[in-house]
Design a protein around this motif. Structure first.
Motif, PDB file in Angstrom:
ATOM      1  N   ARG A 281       0.853  -1.187   0.000  1.00  0.00           N
ATOM      2  CA  ARG A 281       0.000   0.000   0.000  1.00  0.00           C
ATOM      3  C   ARG A 281       0.887   1.234   0.000  1.00  0.00           C
ATOM      4  O   ARG A 281       2.013   1.209   0.512  1.00  0.00           O
ATOM      5  N   PHE A 282       0.373   2.288  -0.596  1.00  0.00           N
ATOM      6  CA  PHE A 282       1.078   3.563  -0.616  1.00  0.00           C
ATOM      7  C   PHE A 282       0.035   4.663  -0.613  1.00  0.00           C
ATOM      8  O   PHE A 282      -1.156   4.412  -0.770  1.00  0.00           O
ATOM      9  N   PHE A 283       0.490   5.886  -0.412  1.00  0.00           N
ATOM     10  CA  PHE A 283      -0.415   7.020  -0.332  1.00  0.00           C
ATOM     11  C   PHE A 283      -0.013   8.066  -1.363  1.00  0.00           C
ATOM     12  O   PHE A 283       1.169   8.373  -1.495  1.00  0.00           O
ATOM     13  N   PHE A 284      -0.989   8.571  -2.090  1.00  0.00           N
ATOM     14  CA  PHE A 284      -0.759   9.663  -3.037  1.00  0.00           C
ATOM     15  C   PHE A 284      -1.742  10.765  -2.702  1.00  0.00           C
ATOM     16  O   PHE A 284      -2.954  10.554  -2.723  1.00  0.00           O
ATOM     17  N   ASN A 285      -1.197  11.924  -2.352  1.00  0.00           N
ATOM     18  CA  ASN A 285      -2.017  13.066  -1.919  1.00  0.00           C
ATOM     19  C   ASN A 285      -3.020  12.639  -0.847  1.00  0.00           C
ATOM     20  O   ASN A 285      -4.208  12.951  -0.919  1.00  0.00           O
ATOM     21  N   ASN A 286      -2.507  11.899   0.129  1.00  0.00           N
ATOM     22  CA  ASN A 286      -3.247  11.448   1.316  1.00  0.00           C
ATOM     23  C   ASN A 286      -4.345  10.427   1.038  1.00  0.00           C
ATOM     24  O   ASN A 286      -5.165  10.157   1.911  1.00  0.00           O
ATOM     25  N   LYS A 287      -4.370   9.845  -0.139  1.00  0.00           N
ATOM     26  CA  LYS A 287      -5.337   8.797  -0.451  1.00  0.00           C
ATOM     27  C   LYS A 287      -4.579   7.475  -0.582  1.00  0.00           C
ATOM     28  O   LYS A 287      -3.514   7.425  -1.198  1.00  0.00           O
ATOM     29  N   GLU A 288      -5.123   6.416  -0.016  1.00  0.00           N
ATOM     30  CA  GLU A 288      -4.457   5.118  -0.023  1.00  0.00           C
ATOM     31  C   GLU A 288      -4.705   4.375  -1.337  1.00  0.00           C
ATOM     32  O   GLU A 288      -5.825   4.347  -1.856  1.00  0.00           O
ATOM     33  N   TYR A 289      -3.631   3.769  -1.853  1.00  0.00           N
ATOM     34  CA  TYR A 289      -3.686   2.952  -3.070  1.00  0.00           C
ATOM     35  C   TYR A 289      -2.900   1.673  -2.830  1.00  0.00           C
ATOM     36  O   TYR A 289      -2.167   1.554  -1.855  1.00  0.00           O
ATOM     37  N   LYS A 290      -3.019   0.741  -3.767  1.00  0.00           N
ATOM     38  CA  LYS A 290      -2.219  -0.483  -3.729  1.00  0.00           C
ATOM     39  C   LYS A 290      -1.456  -0.613  -5.037  1.00  0.00           C
ATOM     40  O   LYS A 290      -1.938  -0.218  -6.103  1.00  0.00           O
ATOM     41  N   GLY A 291      -0.257  -1.137  -4.938  1.00  0.00           N
ATOM     42  CA  GLY A 291       0.578  -1.381  -6.103  1.00  0.00           C
ATOM     43  C   GLY A 291       1.449  -2.577  -5.831  1.00  0.00           C
ATOM     44  O   GLY A 291       1.273  -3.275  -4.821  1.00  0.00           O
ATOM     45  N   TYR A 292       2.400  -2.815  -6.717  1.00  0.00           N
ATOM     46  CA  TYR A 292       3.321  -3.923  -6.539  1.00  0.00           C
ATOM     47  C   TYR A 292       4.694  -3.398  -6.140  1.00  0.00           C
ATOM     48  O   TYR A 292       5.208  -2.446  -6.734  1.00  0.00           O
ATOM     49  N   GLU A 293       5.281  -4.048  -5.150  1.00  0.00           N
ATOM     50  CA  GLU A 293       6.599  -3.646  -4.661  1.00  0.00           C
ATOM     51  C   GLU A 293       7.606  -3.626  -5.805  1.00  0.00           C
ATOM     52  O   GLU A 293       7.642  -4.534  -6.640  1.00  0.00           O
ATOM     53  N   ASN A 294       8.378  -2.564  -5.880  1.00  0.00           N
ATOM     54  CA  ASN A 294       9.461  -2.337  -6.840  1.00  0.00           C
ATOM     55  C   ASN A 294       9.009  -1.978  -8.253  1.00  0.00           C
ATOM     56  O   ASN A 294       9.853  -1.750  -9.110  1.00  0.00           O
ATOM     57  N   GLU A 295       7.706  -1.926  -8.518  1.00  0.00           N
ATOM     58  CA  GLU A 295       7.305  -1.354  -9.805  1.00  0.00           C
ATOM     59  C   GLU A 295       7.493   0.156  -9.677  1.00  0.00           C
ATOM     60  O   GLU A 295       7.617   0.680  -8.570  1.00  0.00           O
ATOM     61  N   SER A 296       7.552   0.854 -10.776  1.00  0.00           N
ATOM     62  CA  SER A 296       7.754   2.298 -10.675  1.00  0.00           C
ATOM     63  C   SER A 296       6.525   2.952 -10.057  1.00  0.00           C
ATOM     64  O   SER A 296       5.390   2.460 -10.189  1.00  0.00           O
ATOM     65  N   ILE A 297       6.754   4.058  -9.367  1.00  0.00           N
ATOM     66  CA  ILE A 297       5.645   4.830  -8.810  1.00  0.00           C
ATOM     67  C   ILE A 297       4.685   5.211  -9.935  1.00  0.00           C
ATOM     68  O   ILE A 297       3.462   5.129  -9.777  1.00  0.00           O
TER      69      ILE A 297
ATOM     70  N   GLU B  44       4.799   7.726   1.052  1.00  0.00           N
ATOM     71  CA  GLU B  44       3.902   8.871   1.017  1.00  0.00           C
ATOM     72  C   GLU B  44       4.344   9.750  -0.139  1.00  0.00           C
ATOM     73  O   GLU B  44       5.441  10.309  -0.128  1.00  0.00           O
ATOM     74  N   ILE B  45       3.497   9.842  -1.140  1.00  0.00           N
ATOM     75  CA  ILE B  45       3.802  10.546  -2.379  1.00  0.00           C
ATOM     76  C   ILE B  45       2.839  11.716  -2.511  1.00  0.00           C
ATOM     77  O   ILE B  45       1.651  11.570  -2.238  1.00  0.00           O
ATOM     78  N   GLU B  46       3.377  12.861  -2.925  1.00  0.00           N
ATOM     79  CA  GLU B  46       2.545  14.054  -3.086  1.00  0.00           C
ATOM     80  C   GLU B  46       2.835  14.716  -4.425  1.00  0.00           C
ATOM     81  O   GLU B  46       3.944  14.625  -4.946  1.00  0.00           O
ATOM     82  N   SER B  47       1.842  15.418  -4.937  1.00  0.00           N
ATOM     83  CA  SER B  47       2.016  16.224  -6.147  1.00  0.00           C
ATOM     84  C   SER B  47       2.798  17.484  -5.817  1.00  0.00           C
ATOM     85  O   SER B  47       2.658  18.029  -4.726  1.00  0.00           O
TER      86      SER B  47
ATOM     87  N   VAL C  77       7.559  14.128  -8.359  1.00  0.00           N
ATOM     88  CA  VAL C  77       6.663  14.090  -7.214  1.00  0.00           C
ATOM     89  C   VAL C  77       7.496  14.277  -5.943  1.00  0.00           C
ATOM     90  O   VAL C  77       8.720  14.295  -5.993  1.00  0.00           O
ATOM     91  N   ILE C  78       6.806  14.410  -4.829  1.00  0.00           N
ATOM     92  CA  ILE C  78       7.454  14.467  -3.520  1.00  0.00           C
ATOM     93  C   ILE C  78       7.272  13.098  -2.880  1.00  0.00           C
ATOM     94  O   ILE C  78       6.153  12.612  -2.764  1.00  0.00           O
TER      95      ILE C  78
END
Length: 112
Positions: A21-37, A93-96, A73-74
């Motif tokens: 799981r990761f967060f983009f602009n305070n919203k939770e998402y799911k992705g795969y470990e080591n794929e690009s953001i 935690e990723i932000e625009s 991104v941040i």
């Protein structure tokens, strides 16, 4: 992650990877470990990664191979990270980037 290609006509089926799981602009998402953001955001339907510093125009992925800087991104508080080159990790935690408070075009005009 309904926008992900799971069975490519040439590359075949996507290998099973660890979901994080990761967060983009305070919203939770799911992705795969080591794929690009960038790939994780695209798979989640996110197309706007930042906003132009001067005009506030939305910006997304342009080259996706690290040549340009459109996907900045941040990440965990660090600015200027290219989403297309940075591997996704658990709880990132990723932000625009947002427009700068003072327009760039006005900087230095008083010195003319």
């Amino acid at each position: 992650m309904n926008n992900r290609i799971l069975n490519h006509p040439i590359l075949g089926k996507l290998e099973k990877k660890k979901e994080v799981r990761f967060f983009f602009n305070n919203k939770e998402y799911k992705g795969y470990e080591n794929e690009s953001i960038a790939a994780a955001l695209l798979a989640n339907g996110v197309r706007t990664l930042r906003y132009h510093e001067e005009t506030s125009a939305p910006r997304g992925i342009y080259c996706n191979i690290g040549h340009c800087f459109e996907c900045r991104v941040i990440v965990n508080g660090k600015q200027g990270i290219r989403a297309c080159l940075t591997p996704l990790k658990e709880n990132m935690e990723i932000e625009s980037h947002r427009a700068l408070p003072t327009p760039v075009r006005d900087w230095g005009k008083s010195n003319e």
